[in-house]
Scaffold this active site. Structure first.
Site, PDB file in Angstrom:
ATOM      1  N   ASP A 112       6.253  -3.625   6.276  1.00 31.28           N
ATOM      2  CA  ASP A 112       6.252  -4.931   5.105  1.00 31.28           C
ATOM      3  C   ASP A 112       7.814  -4.861   4.533  1.00 31.28           C
ATOM      4  OD1 ASP A 112       5.902  -6.570   2.897  1.00 31.28           O
ATOM      5  OD2 ASP A 112       4.086  -5.467   1.759  1.00 31.28           O
ATOM      6  N   ASP A 202       7.017 -11.708   6.777  1.00 28.32           N
ATOM      7  CA  ASP A 202       7.539 -10.304   6.472  1.00 28.32           C
ATOM      8  C   ASP A 202       6.928  -9.046   6.561  1.00 28.32           C
ATOM      9  OD1 ASP A 202       6.106 -10.877   4.640  1.00 28.32           O
ATOM     10  OD2 ASP A 202       7.413 -10.581   3.201  1.00 28.32           O
ATOM     11  N   GLU A 203       6.206  -9.385   7.259  1.00 27.77           N
ATOM     12  CA  GLU A 203       5.128  -8.057   7.233  1.00 27.77           C
ATOM     13  C   GLU A 203       4.201  -8.205   8.868  1.00 27.77           C
ATOM     14  OE1 GLU A 203       1.417  -7.521   4.763  1.00 27.77           O
ATOM     15  OE2 GLU A 203       1.946  -9.865   4.375  1.00 27.77           O
TER      16      GLU A 203
END
Length: 667
Positions: A112, A202-203
């Site tokens: 993350d 983003d993860e």
């Protein structure tokens, strides 16, 4: 004057406490925020009072309170005269079965990126590194860790954020920067697991078991190396969690944020101890509405699940016993694979803006949405048969209008814009703060092109052998049509009942928009493909109640099928009788059921009916014999005659049509 006196907070009652928590928004568990947010929540409530946002959240809180009262009443009824110890014994057998499914052989990682949008902005302006700032317009998309110290977080109205942090710097979003950096970061992650599952810009999830074996690394060493590579090549930081399954890995990735990692011991006793005192809200698949429902029956931590296992068993439909037992044990899926194109159910785009009443300006926003949707459909290789218009009034009420075609629609902006205008025209005049378009009943143009390219060769290929039933979801088209839990590829429940609806609400970045916002701008989030099996909340109504008649378009084109009543002008509303209004019973145009629900609940139910029908059609088409003997048996077997109930369902489907769809986030 003290803060408390200045704010004049409402009396400390369970209802007012719940409203304060609701007004605080869904991001209260973000890393970097203060543990005690009582004072911050009071400020948010005081600043929001009198706004339409405040009134909308107050209404939702009241509805949830009434729902809890019904559940508690049901609990009292189902436990009357029941020997709970015998119920617990039955649940204990299920616990033993789940424990037998525990797999500790795989090293799963959840990665993350830390305050991704904010840190990308710092790359372009290093002077921001030590200052409190947020990315967004009228609503905060991401807050820097310096800003989070003041209580600023994503989903919060900018004017509220500035009240919490007077020196807050607000930056406009630069999505082209975020896309570029997201691509670079994901490319690094794929070096460690080429089949990683991207969960957002983003993860993501990785299975590093093989990589660790091939490079003689421990999971901790591998993740440390991966994080260092990300930082050296992008100057961004990433946090990570290492655990035996995806649920635990996601929880662990938040333990040492920012720029840290945490590995959970791969031992059953250590895992159960880790989960015992964990807040139920930390479990993926439990939303803030679910959290409040669970708290009402005495469940605040995962350890409480086992204590209340008898009640959960008796109220399985409301709470999802198996999923919660999995959370208590720390057992979940460890299968990591990229999202499949065939899992996609819809594609869409939307715009959020300051309240607009001018029809020309609303059309301009709609045209922007159509242009974005055209680009996404053509780049992704999708088309569809149903177009849904979503719009949000300045009162925060959300409505959807849909039109279905017998053919796959054009993906050109002009055609999408024209359909949107046709759907919007009967509802005007309106004052809007959001508008969007979504296409459903998708067709994969890429798959069609690939199929044609293979040509006649495909007729001579052996049919693929299906995977083990233990690794597949149920695909029997005649299976029970009642609500089924969301399942992973390996058969684990992945969320509580109703979580999809809660999640959709939490992901709405315009949740805190209201009339006091100045200079609001369009908000456009980076979207990604996601698979969802939406199961809406609804309550069946008595059969003797009649539903409102659908409103039909006067256009000569195929009728726009609208079930829910159109928004009523504020001038026509009798505000003095809002709280005394009788329950609203609406009819689903797909299954014909009468539902005691509101417009949003009806939209969700219809979306579920349509998605379930589409899934069954696809499943039926995919169920082919896998061997020569089975194919011969299939050819000799006469076609099955439909049962009377199936005939009725088919007639009902044809009669009611596609109906109203609820707009959902793309993916």
């Amino acid at each position: 004057m003290s803060l408390e006196k200045n704010m004049n907070p409402p009396p400390s009652t369970p209802d007012s406490d719940s409203l304060l928590r609701r007004l605080a928004g869904p991001s209260v568990n973000k890393a970097g925020l203060a543990k005690d947010q009582t004072e911050i929540n009071l400020i948010i409530a005081e600043v929001s009072k009198g706004s339409k946002f405040y009134e909308n959240e107050k209404r939702k809180d009241k509805d949830l309170t009434q729902r809890i009262e019904r559940i508690l009443k049901l609990r009292d009824e189902v436990t009357k005269g029941v020997d709970l110890s015998k119920v617990e014994q039955g649940v204990d057998k299920l616990v033993a079965q789940l424990e037998a499914k525990r797999d500790l052989s795989q090293a799963i990682v959840h990665v993350d990126m830390d305050a991704f949008f904010a840190n990308v902005e710092v790359l372009h302006n290093p002077a921001l590194a030590t200052k409190p700032f947020a990315v967004g317009g009228g609503v905060v998309s991401t807050a820097s860790y310096e800003a989070r110290k003041f209580g600023v977080r994503s989903g919060m109205a900018t004017f509220v954020a500035k009240r919490l942090c007077p020196d807050l710097i607000v930056l406009h979003s630069h999505y082209e920067w975020y896309r570029e950096m997201s691509g670079k970061v994901m490319a690094i992650f794929r070096r460690y697991d080429p089949t990683m599952c991207v969960a957002g810009c983003d993860e993501g999830y990785l299975n590093i078991t093989r990589y660790c074996e091939e490079h003689s690394l421990s999971p901790e060493e591998c993740v440390m190396q991966m994080r260092q590579t990300v930082h050296s090549e992008t100057k961004l930081t990433v946090s990570a969690g290492i655990a035996p399954n995806k649920m635990l890995a996601k929880i662990c990735s938040d333990k040492n944020k920012p720029n840290g990692q945490f590995k959970l011991d791969f031992e059953p006793s250590a895992i159960k101890a880790f989960m015992h005192d964990l807040s139920i809200r930390k479990v993926p698949g439990v939303g803030r509405v679910n959290e409040r429902l669970l708290e009402s029956i005495g469940i605040k931590t995962c350890g409480d699940i086992f204590v209340q296992r008898a009640i959960l068993s008796l109220l399985d439909k409301q709470f999802g016993l198996e999923f919660l037992l999995q959370a208590h044990l720390g057992i979940a899926s460890n299968i990591v694979e990229p999202g499949q194109r065939e899992e996609r159910k819809s594609i869409g785009a939307e715009r959020t803006f300051n309240a607009l009443s001018d029809t020309a300006k609303i059309h301009a926003k709609l045209e922007e949405v159509a242009a974005e949707l055209e680009q996404d459909m053509e780049e992704g290789g999708w088309t569809g048969k149903t177009v849904t218009l979503k719009y949000k009034l300045d009162t925060f009420q959300v409505f959807t209008r849909a039109k279905s075609f017998d053919w796959y629609i054009s993906t050109k902006k002009a055609d999408l814009f024209a359909i949107g205008q046709e759907l919007l025209k009967p509802e005007l005049p309106l004052t809007l703060r959001l508008i969007g378009l979504r296409v459903t009943k998708l067709k994969d143009l890429r798959a069609e092109a690939e199929s044609k390219a293979r040509g006649i060769k495909r007729f001579f290929e052996e049919a693929p052998v299906p995977s083990s039933p233990k690794k597949r979801r149920r695909t029997d088209p005649d299976e029970d049509e009642g609500e089924q839990p969301r399942l992973s590829q390996d058969g684990f429940a992945t969320a509580m009942p109703g979580y999809d609806d809660d999640e959709a609400e939490e992901e709405a970045k315009d949740i805190a928009h209201n009339d006091e916002i100045d200079g609001a701008q369009d908000t456009r989030m980076i979207r990604h493909v996601r698979s969802s099996s939406t199961k809406p909340k609804s309550t069946s109504a008595p059969p003797n109640r009649k539903s409102p008649q659908p409103k039909l378009s006067s256009s000569k084109a195929p009728p726009i099928q609208v079930v829910a009543s159109p928004p009523v002008s504020p001038k026509k509303q009798n505000k003095g009788h809002d709280s005394e209004a009788p329950p609203l019973f609406l009819e689903c145009p797909i299954c014909g059921k009468l539902l005691e629900t509101d417009n949003q609940g009806l939209n969700e139910h219809i979306d579920f009916c349509l998605s379930k029908q589409a899934i069954k059609e696809a499943q039926t088409a995919s169920l082919k014999p896998t061997s020569k003997s089975e194919r011969q048996a299939s050819e000799k077997k006469p076609p099955r005659k439909p049962r009377p109930r199936e005939k009725e369902k088919g007639m009902a489907s044809a009669e009611h049509g596609e109906g109203l769809l609820r707009y959902r986030k793309k993916g």
